[in-house]
Design an enzyme around this catalytic site. Structure first.
Site, mmCIF file in Angstrom:
data_model
loop_
_atom_site.group_PDB
_atom_site.id
_atom_site.type_symbol
_atom_site.label_atom_id
_atom_site.label_comp_id
_atom_site.label_asym_id
_atom_site.label_seq_id
_atom_site.Cartn_x
_atom_site.Cartn_y
_atom_site.Cartn_z
ATOM 1 C CG HIS A 51 -1.924 1.035 1.303
ATOM 2 N ND1 HIS A 51 -2.168 1.777 2.433
ATOM 3 C CD2 HIS A 51 -2.793 1.498 0.358
ATOM 4 C CE1 HIS A 51 -3.152 2.636 2.187
ATOM 5 N NE2 HIS A 51 -3.541 2.483 0.944
ATOM 6 C CG HIS A 76 -3.713 9.781 0.676
ATOM 7 N ND1 HIS A 76 -4.525 10.472 1.545
ATOM 8 C CD2 HIS A 76 -4.285 8.555 0.530
ATOM 9 C CE1 HIS A 76 -5.524 9.696 1.912
ATOM 10 N NE2 HIS A 76 -5.415 8.537 1.317
#
Ligand code: G3P
Ligand code: MG
Length: 244
Positions: free
Chosen positions: A10, A52
């Site tokens: 991830h 992000h």
């Protein structure tokens, strides 16, 4: 049958490296991962970069935002120091730099299209146009995913041949209609909310099930036993690429 890798690092290196950087990609690879998830957003000049959060503050010690900064400005920012002093100076990479790194090292990509609010279609389009020009030769086809249906629709239009997964923290009631609209092959969903019955039902409809973000080996084993096809993990130190 799920044609993609099953265990995915991830944001590059999970908890072991600053997320969404080339250092994170190197860290994942050092841990044996040849499958990675990362987040792609558009800079002010339309260049897709890895990030992000649209607004600085958590990983970038500055004020401002990604959609207000050019890729060059972002490349000069420090995306590593927040994580650890030894990563100080690690830049915000462009999507292209990361594609090149992954292709050079045989790393499969789950590209999460993470548009800043208001840039959904633009981000999907730009990411898809770039990726389709740089698909790995002879490698496994990457997989797009996004919480934004608009972004996935734009990606579908720009690069219909690159498969798409729809991200949703819970299983939507109108799943079949959404999947059909987006031409999506998989539902990417939060393992904390999904049930074995839902997994079975989604797979019966012919879709893959990808879970985020699974950090405990016992939980990983449990969801795999339900038939979940793949998951991403932050704990690449506890859950290896060949975990089963
Ligand atoms: O793509 C799976 C996962 O990364 C989605 O959530 O917030 O970690 O990007 P987030
Ligand atoms: Mg993500």
């Amino acid at each position: 049958m799920w044609p993609f890798p099953r265990i995915i690092a991830h944001r590059g290196g999970g908890t072991l490296a600053p997320e969404n950087t080339l250092a994170a990609m190197r860290c994942g690879l050092e841990h044996g991962f040849r499958a990675v998830e990362f987040d792609v957003m558009l800079a002010a000049d339309g260049i897709p970069v890895l990030m992000h959060d649209p607004v600085f503050g958590r990983t970038i010690a500055a004020t401002g935002s990604v959609p207000e900064s050019t890729a060059q400005q972002l490349a000069a920012m420090d995306a590593g120091a927040w994580f650890d002093a030894r990563y100080a100076g690690e830049p915000v990479p462009t999507f292209l730099q990361v594609i090149d790194y992954c292709n050079a090292n045989g790393i499969w990509m789950n590209v999460e299209i993470k548009p800043a609010p208001g840039f959904e279609a633009e981000t999907g389009r730009a990411a898809a146009q770039l990726l389709r020009q740089h698909l790995p030769e002879g490698g496994r086809t990457p997989l797009f995913s996004s919480f934004s249906a608009d972004a996935l629709r734009a990606a579908k239009q720009a690069a219909p041949e690159i498969p798409r997964g729809f991200l949703s923290s819970t299983v939507p009631d109108d799943l079949a209609a959404i999947m059909q609209d987006l031409g999506a092959v998989a539902l990417h969903t939060n393992h904390k909310h999904v049930t074995p019955e839902q997994v079975r039902a989604i797979k019966t409809q012919g879709y893959g099930v990808f879970c985020y973000t699974v950090n405990e080996p016992e939980r990983a084993r449990e969801i795999l036993s339900w038939g979940v096809d793949a998951f991403c993990t932050d704990r690449i130190d506890l859950i290896g690429p060949d975990f089963s």
